[in-house]
Enzyme design. Structure first.
Site, short mmCIF file in Angstrom:
data_model
loop_
_atom_site.label_atom_id
_atom_site.label_comp_id
_atom_site.label_asym_id
_atom_site.label_seq_id
_atom_site.Cartn_x
_atom_site.Cartn_y
_atom_site.Cartn_z
N GLY A 110 0.84 -1.21 0.00
CA GLY A 110 0.00 0.00 0.00
C GLY A 110 0.87 1.25 0.00
N ARG A 113 1.17 -5.20 -5.26
CA ARG A 113 1.38 -6.36 -4.38
C ARG A 113 1.58 -7.55 -5.32
NH1 ARG A 113 -2.87 -3.68 -1.07
NH2 ARG A 113 -1.80 -2.93 0.77
N ASP A 137 4.94 -4.72 5.91
CA ASP A 137 5.24 -6.07 6.36
C ASP A 137 5.48 -7.06 5.20
OD1 ASP A 137 5.44 -7.65 8.53
OD2 ASP A 137 3.38 -8.39 8.37
N THR A 191 4.29 2.38 5.59
CA THR A 191 2.89 1.96 5.63
C THR A 191 2.15 2.87 6.60
OG1 THR A 191 1.35 0.27 6.45
CG2 THR A 191 3.55 0.15 7.31
N ASP A 235 -0.07 1.90 8.46
CA ASP A 235 -0.56 1.08 9.57
C ASP A 235 0.30 1.12 10.83
OD1 ASP A 235 -2.50 0.31 7.78
OD2 ASP A 235 -1.53 -1.59 7.26
N ASP A 294 2.48 -0.91 11.77
CA ASP A 294 2.47 -2.23 12.40
C ASP A 294 3.77 -3.00 12.20
OD1 ASP A 294 2.14 -2.49 9.69
OD2 ASP A 294 0.65 -4.06 9.79
N ARG A 336 -5.32 -2.58 8.71
CA ARG A 336 -5.29 -4.02 8.44
C ARG A 336 -5.60 -4.79 9.72
NH1 ARG A 336 -3.55 -6.42 3.83
NH2 ARG A 336 -2.39 -4.62 3.19
O1 F6P Z 1 -1.50 -1.54 4.56
C1 F6P Z 1 -2.10 -0.34 4.21
C2 F6P Z 1 -3.60 -0.54 4.01
O2 F6P Z 1 -4.14 0.73 3.69
C3 F6P Z 1 -4.33 -1.18 5.17
O3 F6P Z 1 -4.61 -0.28 6.20
C4 F6P Z 1 -5.55 -1.71 4.48
O4 F6P Z 1 -6.06 -2.82 5.16
C5 F6P Z 1 -5.03 -2.11 3.13
O5 F6P Z 1 -3.83 -1.41 2.92
C6 F6P Z 1 -5.98 -1.85 2.00
O6 F6P Z 1 -5.43 -2.36 0.84
P1 F6P Z 1 -5.99 -2.08 -0.62
O7 F6P Z 1 -5.62 -0.69 -1.00
O8 F6P Z 1 -5.33 -3.10 -1.47
O9 F6P Z 1 -7.48 -2.24 -0.54
#
Ligand code: F6P
Length: 327
Positions: free
Chosen positions: A14, A75, A106, A130, A132, A134, A176
């Site tokens: 992300g 990803r 991560d 990120t 997050d 995390d 997440r």
């Molecule tokens: O890891 C960053 C994040 O924004 C998380 O908070 C969220 O769960 C995820 O990515 C959303 O991913 P996507 O943009 O693929 O829907």
């Protein structure tokens, strides 16, 4: 003189505000140290499909204040396969890239670790990027501060309308499977309750939270729900509350991807610039398979092995504090 002559830099997973500041810092620090820089577009996918672009000092002009990532991100499922990684390795070799800086979360750092376990002769350095926050081994990640500010601005606005209508709002934030964004923004917005995945039984306890608000006849109740919370998300919890507590006018707001965009805060710009600069210094010091992080305000190099294996913990004391402050 460093034996590294050409480095690759990529963003993966992300996107997060501040990634561009990190790309800029990596690029300029490397060029300052007489290295060539190759931007690898679309994360690991671009490593497999040779999405290589040469970065000069001016390639990263005017990007410091921009959200998103100029290198794009992805990803990559293919990088999770041995064939994908072999192809990526062959491409790096062919392009003459002898070190890589990975900016991501991560999953991205896990990919870097797996790659480095298979191929020893191309050192990788990680930068935690990120929203997050995390990632074990760093007090904060690129984008976390900006995302918090975005959430706080949105929740403050929701508070205005919630108070005007005496409403109960469930506001779902990203993160997440971690509750860092929820916890900090809940404190910053004076949320009546903060529901995070790290703590069990909170939904069963909602009645207590609500009665607490009722006692003081609060004009609004804001409950921040981390998206990873295990009872099915803000909508599911709101439905249950609507059934059990008919006296409340309940609304739900999912803040969504707005949390990932926008110009990075000053804090994220400085952190990202520092991490980018230090990542190249780490390569000059012959480091490999480490993430550059912040520990108590100091730069720290943390082995990928630890970053991947250890789960970063939220501070339960802060949840208790939030509970006290919202009486
Ligand atoms: O890891 C960053 C994040 O924004 C998380 O908070 C969220 O769960 C995820 O990515 C959303 O991913 P996507 O943009 O693929 O829907």
């Amino acid at each position: 003189m460093s034996k590294i002559k050409k480095i690759g830099v990529l963003t993966s997973g992300g996107d997060a505000p501040g990634m561009n500041a990190a790309i800029r810092a990596v690029t300029r620090t490397a060029i300052f140290n007489n290295m060539e820089v190759v931007g690898i577009r679309h994360g690991y996918h671009g490593m497999i499909y040779k999405h290589f672009t040469h970065l000069k000092v001016y390639s990263v002009s005017d990007v410091l204040a921009k959200g998103g990532t100029i290198l794009k991100t992805a990803r990559s499922q293919e990088f999770m396969t041995a064939e994908g990684r072999k192809q990526a390795y062959d491409n790096l070799k062919e392009e003459g890239i002898d070190a890589v800086v990975v900016i991501g979360g991560d999953g991205s750092l896990t990919g870097a670790r797996v790659f480095c376990d298979e191929y020893y002769d191309i050192p990788f350095i990680g930068i935690p990027g990120t929203i997050d926050n995390d990632i074990y081994g760093t007090d904060y990640t690129i984008g976390y501060d900006t995302a918090q500010n975005t959430v706080v601005e949105a929740v403050d606005k929701i508070r205005d309308t919630a108070s005007s209508h005496n409403r109960l709002f469930f506001i779902e934030v990203m993160g997440r499977d971690a509750g860092f964004i929820a916890l900090k923004t809940g404190i910053a917005c004076g949320a009546e309750a903060i529901l995070i995945p790290e703590v069990e039984g909170q939904v069963e306890n909602l009645q207590n939270f609500l009665e607490k608000g009722n006692k003081r006849k609060k004009s609004s109740n804001i409950i921040i729900v981390a998206e990873g919370e295990k009872s099915g998300g803000a909508f599911a919890i709101a439905e249950k509350v609507k059934e059990d507590f008919k006296e409340y006018s309940v609304r739900v707001s999912i803040l969504g991807h707005i949390q990932r965009g926008g110009a990075p805060s000053a804090f994220d710009r400085v952190s990202a610039s520092t991490l980018g600069y230090e990542a190249v210094q780490a390569l000059l010091d012959d480091q490999k398979s480490v993430m550059v992080g912040f520990h108590n305000g100091e730069i720290d190099l943390v082995p990928f092995r630890k970053v991947i294996k250890i789960k970063k913990k939220v501070d339960p004391a802060q949840l208790e504090m939030a509970d006290v402050l919202s009486i």
